[in-house]
Enzyme design. Structure first.
Site, short mmCIF file in Angstrom:
data_model
loop_
_atom_site.label_atom_id
_atom_site.label_comp_id
_atom_site.label_asym_id
_atom_site.label_seq_id
_atom_site.Cartn_x
_atom_site.Cartn_y
_atom_site.Cartn_z
N HIS A 218 -85.46 3.68 59.07
CA HIS A 218 -86.45 2.89 59.82
C HIS A 218 -87.66 3.71 60.24
O HIS A 218 -88.26 3.43 61.29
CB HIS A 218 -85.78 2.27 61.05
CG HIS A 218 -84.75 1.23 60.72
ND1 HIS A 218 -85.09 0.01 60.18
CD2 HIS A 218 -83.41 1.24 60.82
CE1 HIS A 218 -83.98 -0.70 60.00
NE2 HIS A 218 -82.94 0.02 60.37
N CYS B 89 -75.46 0.05 63.21
CA CYS B 89 -76.39 1.06 62.68
C CYS B 89 -75.73 2.43 62.72
O CYS B 89 -75.79 3.18 61.75
CB CYS B 89 -77.67 1.11 63.51
SG CYS B 89 -78.88 -0.14 63.06
N ARG C 12 -75.55 -4.81 67.08
CA ARG C 12 -76.47 -4.36 66.03
C ARG C 12 -76.60 -2.83 66.02
O ARG C 12 -76.52 -2.18 64.99
CB ARG C 12 -77.83 -5.04 66.24
CG ARG C 12 -78.98 -4.62 65.35
CD ARG C 12 -78.76 -4.90 63.90
NE ARG C 12 -78.03 -3.80 63.26
CZ ARG C 12 -77.81 -3.69 61.97
NH1 ARG C 12 -78.21 -4.61 61.13
NH2 ARG C 12 -77.17 -2.67 61.48
#
Lengths: 266, 202
Positions: A179, A227, A223
């Site tokens: 990211h 990750c 979430r």
């Protein structure tokens, strides 16, 4: 009635997720996303959560109607768009789930260990997910407005940034591996660049979300947990400081964007 | 994990690594220590950084000389095929490239791992569900041939990508124990065999 309609939608989406996905090109991906936007099974979680908010529960037999999410006791509308925030009563920066643990503990006598040692989608955690869906739904359309003026918020932002770039584990990954750059994807999955406003906004404003591929509702804690699983790290503890710090990092970068919560994801 | 492990503080500062916000390391270290727990094979010691992991964790990379030092040390970890065979079976290699399994807290210690190559790279002529974090490897063998140099370089790159770029985003597939020697031989064939869909249009 509504429930049945929604589960039909969910079933159709799940089919699309497995069938249309494998050989999709970008055009059909966009179509698929449009289709997803037509119906969001998160509504089921929202409805249950709304009911839970006003239901007297726990050893203290109380509702959450006096829970202060930062805009005063009981105020839910727009509250999520201003979180995480610094709370005077706990002396801590808290995201929604950490704050809900505080409220449930103090008002209802439901201990944080129910969540910290709990399992996704089960028992008290399932109720947490429903309440989260309700609360974030009440910020849908609101602008992200995280107040960064408190020194604790600034400190958490810096810790979040350090955590974001922290490489470790057998794969040498950090959050930034996936990211930290524009226009990247894993397989067909687009990856927002969370180091910039645009990407952070895309991520932050669309979670928590219903996940079509497994029919689950995922909170932001869930979430982040996944990750870290994919980074091959040990497990982040539910509500832990690193999850607060990363949330502050993302939310602050997303400031000004419009919430689209709960989201819907592949 | 043969390389030396250590916590973040002293060396990172000495090397001038730019962590965001000229950090309070004690604060950061404490946060990380309190925030994670062991689960399955993903034990908490994984939080401890290898020296190069730490130096590649900033927004700025180490200087040229330091990069070269790290790369030399990482190249020294590479174990070339024990039977001298660089190439295995491309069909088995394709399966390794497709699977992204392995080393998470949901995986078992004795599980068959994947290389996850497609997560980041384009490989065959037909698979369009490929990631873009790494460069396209389509026609890898067709473009490079299979000279001894190419074989050795490709093997080492798969085994430990940090041997050629200290801060590469690519995992150390051999050095970390993700892939076995046989799996690397198969991936090599997938990349280099003229009959592999990486090099041959359908």
């Amino acid at each position: 009635m509504k429930k049945r309609l929604l589960s039909a939608v969910a079933a159709a989406l799940a089919l699309a997720a497995t069938g249309a996905w494998a050989d999709a090109n970008q055009d059909s991906l966009d179509e698929y996303r449009e289709m997803l936007a037509d119906g969001n099974p998160s509504e089921l979680w929202e409805m249950s959560g709304e009911e839970l908010w006003t239901t007297a529960r726990g050893p203290k037999n109380a509702s959450l109607e006096k829970c202060d999410l930062g805009m005063g006791p009981g105020v839910v509308k727009g509250a999520y768009a201003q979180m995480p925030r610094y709370f005077k009563d706990t002396g801590k920066v808290q995201d929604l789930e950490s704050r809900l643990m505080t409220c449930m503990d103090a008002l209802q006598g439901i201990a944080p260990d129910n969540f910290i040692k709990g399992k996704w989608g089960q028992d008290e955690m399932e109720k947490m997910e429903q309440i989260v869906a309700y609360v974030v739904g009440q910020s849908n359309g609101a602008k992200v407005k995280v107040n960064m003026s408190h020194p604790e918020m600034k400190r958490m932002y810096q810790l979040g940034e350090e955590a974001f770039f922290y490489r470790a584990g057998p794969m040498d990954f950090s959050c930034a591996t996936c990211h930290g750059d524009d226009g990247k994807r894993i397989r067909m999955q687009g990856l927002p660049n969370l180091t910039k406003h645009e990407g952070a906004a895309a991520g932050w404003t669309t979670w928590p979300a219903y996940r079509v591929s497994n029919g689950q509702f995922w909170t932001m804690q869930h979430r982040l947990n996944d990750c870290y699983r994919q980074q091959r790290f040990p497990e982040p503890i539910y509500g832990s400081e690193v999850t607060q710090a990363l949330s502050v990092y993302m939310a602050a970068k997303a400031n000004g964007a419009k919430m689209a919560t709960p989201g819907i994801k592949r | 994990m043969k390389t030396k492990m250590m916590w973040i503080a002293p060396l990172a500062l000495a090397a001038g690594v730019a962590f965001a916000g000229d950090g309070d390391y004690a604060d950061f270290k404490q946060m990380m220590d309190h925030s994670f727990k062991s689960k399955g094979i993903a034990e908490k010691h994984r939080l401890y950084q290898l020296d190069f992991q730490k130096e590649c964790s900033g927004t700025e990379m180490p200087g040229k000389e330091r990069m070269a030092q790290i790369e030399a040390a990482q190249l020294a970890t590479v174990k070339y095929p024990s039977d001298g065979k660089y190439m295995g079976d491309w069909q088995a290699g394709e399966k390794v490239a497709i699977s992204g399994k392995g080393l998470t807290w949901k995986d078992k210690a004795d599980a068959v791992n994947g290389g996850g190559c497609y997560n980041c790279h384009e490989l065959s002529h037909t698979e369009i569900a490929h990631g873009t974090i790494g460069p396209s490897l389509k026609d890898y063998g067709k473009l490079r041939g299979n000279s001894e140099d190419v074989l050795k370089y490709t093997w080492a790159k798969i085994y430990n990508a940090k041997a050629f770029n200290a801060c590469s985003l690519m995992p150390r597939n051999g050095d970390s124990g993700l892939l076995t020697e046989k799996q690397i031989q198969d991936v090599m064939a997938f990349l280099l065999d003229p009959e592999s869909p990486v090099n041959k249009k359908p």
